[in-house]
Design a protein around this motif. Structure first.
Motif, PDB file in Angstrom:
ATOM      1  N   PRO A   1      49.619  35.427  36.370  1.00  0.00           N
ATOM      2  CA  PRO A   1      48.530  34.982  37.241  1.00  0.00           C
ATOM      3  C   PRO A   1      48.759  35.288  38.711  1.00  0.00           C
ATOM      4  O   PRO A   1      47.820  35.659  39.424  1.00  0.00           O
ATOM      5  N   ASP A   2      49.984  35.160  39.196  1.00  0.00           N
ATOM      6  CA  ASP A   2      50.259  35.404  40.616  1.00  0.00           C
ATOM      7  C   ASP A   2      50.073  36.882  40.959  1.00  0.00           C
ATOM      8  O   ASP A   2      49.433  37.225  41.967  1.00  0.00           O
ATOM      9  N   ALA A   3      50.610  37.749  40.134  1.00  0.00           N
ATOM     10  CA  ALA A   3      50.476  39.183  40.387  1.00  0.00           C
ATOM     11  C   ALA A   3      49.027  39.624  40.265  1.00  0.00           C
ATOM     12  O   ALA A   3      48.530  40.410  41.080  1.00  0.00           O
ATOM     13  N   ASP A   4      48.334  39.117  39.253  1.00  0.00           N
ATOM     14  CA  ASP A   4      46.929  39.487  39.075  1.00  0.00           C
ATOM     15  C   ASP A   4      46.077  38.974  40.237  1.00  0.00           C
ATOM     16  O   ASP A   4      45.173  39.679  40.703  1.00  0.00           O
ATOM     17  N   ALA A   5      46.367  37.756  40.702  1.00  0.00           N
ATOM     18  CA  ALA A   5      45.601  37.200  41.825  1.00  0.00           C
ATOM     19  C   ALA A   5      45.764  38.053  43.065  1.00  0.00           C
ATOM     20  O   ALA A   5      44.792  38.296  43.802  1.00  0.00           O
ATOM     21  N   LYS A   6      46.951  38.530  43.336  1.00  0.00           N
ATOM     22  CA  LYS A   6      47.164  39.374  44.511  1.00  0.00           C
ATOM     23  C   LYS A   6      46.353  40.664  44.420  1.00  0.00           C
ATOM     24  O   LYS A   6      45.755  41.110  45.403  1.00  0.00           O
ATOM     25  N   ALA A   7      46.324  41.272  43.234  1.00  0.00           N
ATOM     26  CA  ALA A   7      45.563  42.511  43.063  1.00  0.00           C
ATOM     27  C   ALA A   7      44.066  42.263  43.214  1.00  0.00           C
ATOM     28  O   ALA A   7      43.348  43.051  43.860  1.00  0.00           O
TER      29      ALA A   7
END
Length: 407
Positions: A119-125
């Motif tokens: 979720p954190d990586a996807d949110a940044k993208a």
């Protein structure tokens, strides 16, 4: 763009205005929303939906579900051709989610990505995409992500206008209306085109509409209702007027007196026969976060949020449901490039000196927005409402913290 699609989007805007304005008036806050950005996403989902969810989405859209995919693509293509408007559509899917070819082939061109499950990586993208597609106006993607999220479908609209005739600007205290005594960024200008201001009549009485003409085919209409009128009633009457579903009378044909809220019309002695409209309003900035599931029935999403079963067999053979639906929005209104810190307001009529000979009778109109009002951004050719909102508070100038010059 098709007239039937424009009417369908504007109907959704009208229904959303009634719901959103009621909430904002109760909390004395402003709001801004864009049905033109939401409608294509609902249409794409309707195209791949089945069962009760398909019927609910079709009802919210105002068109048959079987026509929704093509209508969404045509609308997005048309929006991409509007000068000053930047649009984008994005689709991100989990690696294990197969998509139906018939549905994915109808999607507009745009970003395609993969959700990693982090979720954190996807949110940044996703945040980076939102910021890039809106030129930094919206910095975060308004979606709730967790490990179970398999698909994100998003749209972005960024509208930038410059007025054909800029406003003058000054900072100081407002002297009239509900904002009297408040520090505001006041805007003013004059024009000989009296019919830039019009009056329509709705269920809550008269509504005054001021058309502020943009240089790229999109105009903004400021909408002022009666003091006791509900915000939703004022906005919905304004939408009907700007989309020409309700007649509105220009100031050149209005009687002398106060024919509309905030509007004064008179025939006066003057040096010139040319009419004049004097405009006073305020700069504003409004930001909103909307959880669309708070009005799931309005948007046709009641059944689609049931996670016990899938509702979109045309999208993927894997069961899918809607877990979150949100919109972040921003609107700013100012002097459109004017950098002047102070501007002089004309408080005396032309030709008031003792030596002038007033040989003509001329029409004069004054319109003043000095209490909460609505606004509508409208594509001039199609009459599609691109954004709508309510201004509860004027923009307050930052205090001057600079040190005085040394003597």
């Amino acid at each position: 763009m098709r007239n039937s699609t424009v009417r369908a989007v504007n109907r959704l805007t009208t229904r959303w205005a009634a719901a959103a304005a009621a909430q904002t008036q109760a909390g004395n806050t402003g709001t801004v929303f864009t049905a033109a950005g939401l409608w294509p996403l609902l249409a794409l989902l309707a195209d791949g939906s089945g069962g009760p969810a398909r019927a609910e989405l079709a009802q919210a859209l105002g068109i048959p579900a079987e026509a929704a995919g093509q209508a969404a693509r045509e609308l997005l293509d048309a929006l991409a051709g509007v000068r000053g408007l930047r649009t984008a559509t994005g689709l991100w899917t989990g690696a294990r989610l197969p998509l139906e070819e018939d549905w994915s082939a109808k999607l507009p061109d745009g970003a395609r990505g993969t959700l990693t499950g982090d979720p954190d990586a996807d949110a940044k993208a996703l945040d980076a995409w939102a910021s890039d597609r809106t030129d930094g106006l919206i910095e975060r993607m308004p979606v709730v992500l967790d490990e179970s999220t398999l698909m994100v479908l998003a749209s972005a609209l960024a509208l930038r206008l410059r007025w054909i005739q800029p406003f003058g600007e000054w900072e100081g205290e407002a002297h009239t209306g509900a904002w009297a005594g408040r520090r505001v960024r006041a805007l003013h200008r004059s024009t000989s085109l009296l019919d830039r201001v019009r009056v329509a009549h709705g269920p809550s009485g008269a509504v005054t509409l001021l058309e502020v003409v943009g240089a790229a085919g999109v105009d903004v209409h400021l909408v002022l209702g009666e003091p006791e009128a509900q915000a939703g009633e004022t906005l919905t009457t304004g939408i009907a007027a700007v989309t020409r579903a309700l007649p509105a009378t220009g100031a050149s044909l209005l009687p002398d007196g106060r024919p509309g809220p905030g509007l004064t019309v008179a025939t006066v002695a003057a040096e010139s026969p040319e009419p004049r409209l004097d405009i006073e309003t305020v700069a504003f900035e409004v930001r909103s976060e909307h959880d669309l599931l708070d009005h799931a029935r309005l948007f046709g999403l009641e059944t689609a949020t049931d996670t016990d079963r899938g509702h979109f067999p045309g999208v993927s053979p894997q069961p899918l449901a809607v877990a979150s639906a949100r919109q972040s929005a921003l609107a700013r209104f100012d002097a459109a490039g004017f950098e002047a810190a102070t501007v002089t307001a004309f408080g005396m009529p032309v030709g008031c000196s003792a030596s002038a000979r007033l040989r003509y009778r001329a029409r004069r109109a004054e319109v003043c927005f000095d209490r909460p009002f609505g606004f509508l951004a409208v594509h001039r050719t199609s009459r599609l409402v691109l954004a709508a909102g309510w201004v509860a508070e004027p923009h307050t100038p930052e205090p001057d913290t600079s040190e005085p010059d040394a003597l």
